[in-house]
Design a protein around this motif. Sequence first.
Motif, short mmCIF file in Angstrom:
data_model
loop_
_atom_site.label_atom_id
_atom_site.label_comp_id
_atom_site.label_asym_id
_atom_site.label_seq_id
_atom_site.Cartn_x
_atom_site.Cartn_y
_atom_site.Cartn_z
N ILE A 101 3.57 0.41 2.98
CA ILE A 101 3.40 -0.78 3.83
C ILE A 101 3.40 -2.00 2.94
CG2 ILE A 101 1.90 -1.99 5.46
CD1 ILE A 101 1.26 1.63 5.06
N TYR B 285 -4.65 14.52 -0.17
CA TYR B 285 -4.26 13.13 0.09
C TYR B 285 -4.08 12.38 -1.22
CZ TYR B 285 -5.82 14.31 4.77
OH TYR B 285 -5.97 14.92 5.98
N PHE B 286 -3.14 11.47 -1.21
CA PHE B 286 -2.96 10.63 -2.42
C PHE B 286 -2.85 9.18 -2.02
CE2 PHE B 286 1.30 12.02 -1.07
CZ PHE B 286 1.98 10.80 -0.99
N LYS C 154 0.86 -1.18 0.00
CA LYS C 154 0.00 0.00 0.00
C LYS C 154 0.89 1.22 0.00
CE LYS C 154 -3.61 0.20 2.98
NZ LYS C 154 -4.23 0.00 4.31
N LYS D 241 3.71 13.83 3.91
CA LYS D 241 3.86 12.55 4.59
C LYS D 241 3.61 11.43 3.59
CE LYS D 241 2.26 9.89 8.53
NZ LYS D 241 1.58 9.88 9.81
N GLU E 290 8.84 -5.95 10.86
CA GLU E 290 8.19 -6.69 11.93
C GLU E 290 8.00 -8.13 11.53
OE1 GLU E 290 4.62 -4.36 13.84
OE2 GLU E 290 5.24 -3.42 11.98
N LYS F 156 6.10 -7.76 8.05
CA LYS F 156 5.64 -6.49 7.47
C LYS F 156 6.78 -5.49 7.45
CE LYS F 156 2.71 -3.74 9.82
NZ LYS F 156 1.44 -3.29 10.40
N LYS G 9 8.43 5.97 10.88
CA LYS G 9 8.49 4.51 10.91
C LYS G 9 9.37 4.07 9.75
CE LYS G 9 3.81 4.10 12.72
NZ LYS G 9 2.44 3.63 12.45
N TYR H 19 0.41 5.49 0.35
CA TYR H 19 -0.48 6.64 0.44
C TYR H 19 0.15 7.74 1.29
CZ TYR H 19 -1.94 4.58 4.95
OH TYR H 19 -1.97 4.04 6.21
N ILE I 223 7.04 4.83 16.19
CA ILE I 223 6.35 5.77 17.08
C ILE I 223 5.54 4.93 18.06
CG2 ILE I 223 4.62 7.60 17.25
CD1 ILE I 223 6.83 8.75 15.68
N TYR J 193 5.95 -11.63 12.86
CA TYR J 193 4.92 -12.09 13.79
C TYR J 193 5.00 -13.59 14.02
CZ TYR J 193 3.05 -7.66 12.14
OH TYR J 193 2.90 -6.35 11.79
N TYR J 194 4.92 -13.95 15.30
CA TYR J 194 4.79 -15.37 15.67
C TYR J 194 3.48 -15.50 16.44
CZ TYR J 194 9.71 -14.99 14.54
OH TYR J 194 10.89 -14.72 13.91
N THR K 225 5.77 -10.74 18.86
CA THR K 225 6.04 -9.86 17.73
C THR K 225 7.44 -9.31 17.91
OG1 THR K 225 3.73 -9.20 17.60
CG2 THR K 225 5.31 -7.80 16.46
N TYR L 295 3.39 -6.36 3.08
CA TYR L 295 3.35 -7.61 3.83
C TYR L 295 4.16 -8.67 3.09
CZ TYR L 295 -0.28 -5.67 6.76
OH TYR L 295 -0.97 -4.91 7.65
#
Lengths: 262, 394
Positions: B62, B393-394, B27, B58, B98, B71, B94, B29, B112, B100-101, B105, B64
């Motif tokens: 992101i 926003y974009f 993603k 900004k 990350e 991530k 950020k 944006y 932040i 994950y289990y 995590t 996955y």
Amino acid sequence: MNKFLLILFFVMFVNTNLLSEDNFEKGLRIAKESYESTRGYVDSESDQLMILVDPKGNEVIREISGKTLENDDPNDGDKSIIFFNKPKDVEGTVMLSHTHVNDDDDQWLYLPALGRVKRISSSNKSGSFMGSEIAFEDFSGNDYRKYEWEFIGEEEYEGEICYKLVSIPKYKNSGYTKRIGFTDKLLRPRMIEYFDRKGELLKTLYFEDYQLYNDKIWNADTFRVVNHQNKNKTIYKWINRELNVGINKKDFEKSSLLRLAD
Amino acid sequence: MIYIKILNFALIVTFIFSFNVNALEYKLYGLVQPEFSIFTNGDGKHHQSKNNYSLFTKGNFISYLDERDAKITISAIARYDEKDSERRYIDFQKLKYEQYYENYTFKIGNEIIFWGVNESFNIIDIINQSNFAEDMTGTKKLGQPLLSLAYDNNYGTIDLYLMPYFIERKFPSKNGRPRLALEVDQNSITYESSSKEQKLDFALRYSMVYDDYDIGIAHFHGNNRVPQLNINPSTLKFNPHYTTLSQTSLDIQATKGAWLYKLEALSAKDGNERHLGVAGGFEYTFYGIRDSQSDLGLVIEYSFDDRNSYPFNNDSVAALRWTKNDINSTSLLAGMFIDMRGNSNRFIAEYEQRINNNVKLFIDATFNGSIDSQDFTYAFEEDSVFSIKLARYF
């Protein structure tokens, strides 16, 4: 012989019971059967599209995606997560709800601009969902436990004979005093009229695009709401809905919000 | 600084590598936001310009990986400011990987992390450094490089943080408005710790939900995020000094229908001195006022601290938040900060509404009322300001 008597007795008892059923009991029975026919979905995942139309015909689009987890507890409600995608300024916002039948829900909101999870008050179940004509409480409007029911006859609706049911919310913060709706013989709600706190007709919700999911559950993939007071309309569509997908139950806890958020 | 560069580089390499290996699910944006400010007290205390242009942006990326078991997040902010060179910056809020289990995590990179429940007095929030060049109330943060491990079960979540590099507080430059009475000399920073900015800070937090209560207990040990500002008599600038802080904190929110009750408390050893802080209050929302869709929320919070020098040692805030719940998400927040010790007061108002699906308008106003000359906000007494921001926003 004994067994035969027992069966005979049972049949008579059940029949008598049905015969003696009054309109309140019948209303409750239909509502309960209707609700139960939508259960057993285990969990679900979908994208949702909302079109808000003002009286001049101007349209605004909202896009979210969501996950729901069925709660087997007969005294409690389901859990859900909503990911907001459009409008773009709320993109990345996530809402987690643990719903309860006749009490306030537990709700947490992840706000990406602050990197913060906030527990929010949920005693506004009657409040508008994202500026639409749909209130939070409408999403669980088929839960028979939330209303007092009355069957008031059968009427034709869109060419089909339907049960006509009156329902009165038990939840003290409900935005409605009464609902009058049609449920068809497949136990699917087809239309509900909502009366506001003053008892005046507020809006009508039409259940459209019924699909049979997993060969057993009917879901309306479109909710169309017409507000008779402010003349706004909302069209709410479920897209790519899947039931029984095997979502991890832990996803529906507060501790997973930061993991699931962007 | 070298550490951060290596870390950033490693993350970007990981990211590019993942691009090639996986059919990438991602993603992207963000927003671009021009801002214009008008100051209403003329040139003010420091003889500055009456208006200012600024551009804020900004971007979020992101992705996955590994069937959503991992991530990568990049969230960067940047600003160009007409007058204030300290407000020309890029920050990776950020920049993290990350994994994950089932119950764990693992996380590495810039992040932040917010601790607390209050709307105004976020006294226990300590992981991230504040960017005072952005906002003198300290709510705007800078990304903190860290390693973290989270473990959760039915009884709650334990988060462990290791922070190998310290981020210094940013302050407005001489040309920034508002600014402190003197310029902050970022080249003359001193630390209590001999490891200085490379001191390994750590933090531990346990958080849980019990019925209507959200509860957190935490401990932090490391460089204090708040510097002492000592006047250098030869340069007439502030020299920041960062002490070593050990802080133990508690935060509780009770959610009872339309009422939210909030409490944050801490006991901390800063250098050689121990201090105590308590801040909390309530929030009540009137839903559907006057038979409309509008809600009106009332927020009242109070902050106590047993240090005389602490700016919010006997302060309160009262605010009203009106949300129209219309298609444009129109809302207005109006509040008043009162320093009960020095009898200073300050008024704020924040209006926002969506213009269309991709554009949102913000109008902010800050009016400084009577401000005690002992108050740290005295330096910007004559910096009352109107700001207009338009986010695309974009």
